[in-house]
Scaffold this motif. Structure first.
Motif, PDB file in Angstrom:
ATOM      1  N   ASP A   1       0.868  -1.184   0.000  1.00 64.53           N
ATOM      2  CA  ASP A   1       0.000   0.000   0.000  1.00 64.53           C
ATOM      3  C   ASP A   1       0.903   1.232   0.000  1.00 64.53           C
ATOM      4  O   ASP A   1       1.659   1.443   0.959  1.00 64.53           O
ATOM      5  N   PRO A   2       0.856   2.066  -1.050  1.00 64.95           N
ATOM      6  CA  PRO A   2       1.786   3.191  -1.125  1.00 64.95           C
ATOM      7  C   PRO A   2       1.393   4.400  -0.282  1.00 64.95           C
ATOM      8  O   PRO A   2       2.152   5.364  -0.188  1.00 64.95           O
ATOM      9  N   GLY A   3       0.211   4.365   0.320  1.00 65.25           N
ATOM     10  CA  GLY A   3      -0.244   5.511   1.093  1.00 65.25           C
ATOM     11  C   GLY A   3      -1.434   6.196   0.443  1.00 65.25           C
ATOM     12  O   GLY A   3      -2.019   5.701  -0.529  1.00 65.25           O
ATOM     13  N   GLU A   4      -1.780   7.347   0.943  1.00 68.63           N
ATOM     14  CA  GLU A   4      -2.986   8.042   0.494  1.00 68.63           C
ATOM     15  C   GLU A   4      -2.808   8.645  -0.897  1.00 68.63           C
ATOM     16  O   GLU A   4      -1.849   9.359  -1.154  1.00 68.63           O
ATOM     17  N   ASN A   5      -3.745   8.347  -1.769  1.00 72.76           N
ATOM     18  CA  ASN A   5      -3.791   8.959  -3.089  1.00 72.76           C
ATOM     19  C   ASN A   5      -4.623  10.232  -3.038  1.00 72.76           C
ATOM     20  O   ASN A   5      -5.730  10.254  -2.510  1.00 72.76           O
TER      21      ASN A   5
END
Length: 295
Positions: free
Chosen positions: A46-50
């Motif tokens: 999960d790369p974080g908040e888009n």
């Protein structure tokens, strides 16, 4: 429209790259001449908040965001890519009512081709050249596998500044958008000249159709000597040539289609399963905001 050569005005593009190289850095030396299977890093992170916004305002469509995708990504850094994904200041604009110029404009190094609806850009060219020389006339195909670039399952990786970007079909994104081979592709994003980007399926003459590239491998072997040897196998972009009518797309991987967003029809670009996958030229005029350093 007038035709361009397979290398999309390579002499101009490579001279520009050479100037950048002289001013900024040296390119890595390579002598690989054969394709290898792509070893994609599984998308499990999960790369974080888009954060992304696509809004039409007046004569422009404005795309802003933080450059973080809205789908799982591969592990970065990884063996082929030593960089970490970092937030970006995405601030792009493009014409809301694009027009074709009647000629093709080649995609040059230092430019993004387009941007997806999630704010992640399409940057299909790789800064990797035969013997590390951008003036050699031989540029490595990022999806050819000869050079390990640490691509993840979205055919994406990370630049030194932390910019995550797509070199091929963004599988995680098109799954989120509900792409199906039996339907017209959902809108994937926009090219720098304002025309829409779709993936692999369009509608021609009222029928959903697989959109196929008109590029194919050249026959025979490369020149050798001071140039690469071996057969034309897709290691280099210059291994391919455009053959009108080989597929149903033009030299820029584009065609007229009718879609939900454009019920009266529009020229559009298509991501394809076969080379070039992401288009390498424009039918309109790309906006300067898509040039690196201008976001």
């Amino acid at each position: 429209m007038s035709k361009i050569s397979v290398i999309w005005g390579a002499a101009f593009a490579l001279s520009a790259v050479a100037a950048i190289a002289t001013a900024q850095h040296r390119f890595r030396y390579h002598d690989e001449t054969a394709t290898e299977p792509l070893r994609l890093v599984p998308a499990t992170v999960d790369p974080g908040e888009n954060i992304a916004s696509v809004k039409e305002k007046g004569s422009k469509i404005k795309v802003t965001g933080n450059g973080i995708p809205d789908h799982l990504v591969g592990q970065f850094p990884n063996r082929g890519n030593p960089h970490q994904i970092e937030t970006q200041k995405v601030k792009l604009k493009l014409p809301a009512n694009p027009t074709a110029n009647g000629t093709f404009t080649p995609l040059r190094m230092g430019w993004n081709f387009g941007v997806s609806l999630n704010g992640v850009v399409f940057d299909p060219l790789a800064a990797e050249f035969w013997h590390g020389d951008p003036g050699s006339g031989w540029s490595y195909n990022a999806l050819g596998g000869a050079i390990a670039l640490g691509l993840d399952a979205n055919y994406a990786h990370v630049q030194p500044n932390g910019k995550y970007h797509y070199h091929g079909v963004p599988t995680g994104l098109i799954e989120l958008l509900g792409w199906s081979p039996s339907d017209h592709s959902p809108l994937i994003g926009y090219a720098a000249d304002g025309f829409p980007i779709y993936a692999m399926t369009g509608k021609i003459d009222g029928k959903v159709t697989e959109m196929k590239s008109s590029y194919r491998l050249k026959s025979g072997n490369r020149p050798g000597g001071s140039q690469p040897n071996g057969r034309y196998d897709g290691t280099f972009n210059e291994d391919y040539t455009y053959v009108q009518g080989h597929g149903n797309l033009d030299q820029c991987n584009g065609a007229f289609t009718v879609s939900a967003e454009y019920p009266s029809g529009t020229y559009a670009y298509f991501l394809t399963e076969d080379y070039p996958v992401v288009p390498r030229c424009f039918t309109g005029t790309p906006d300067q905001s898509f040039k690196f350093g201008r976001q």
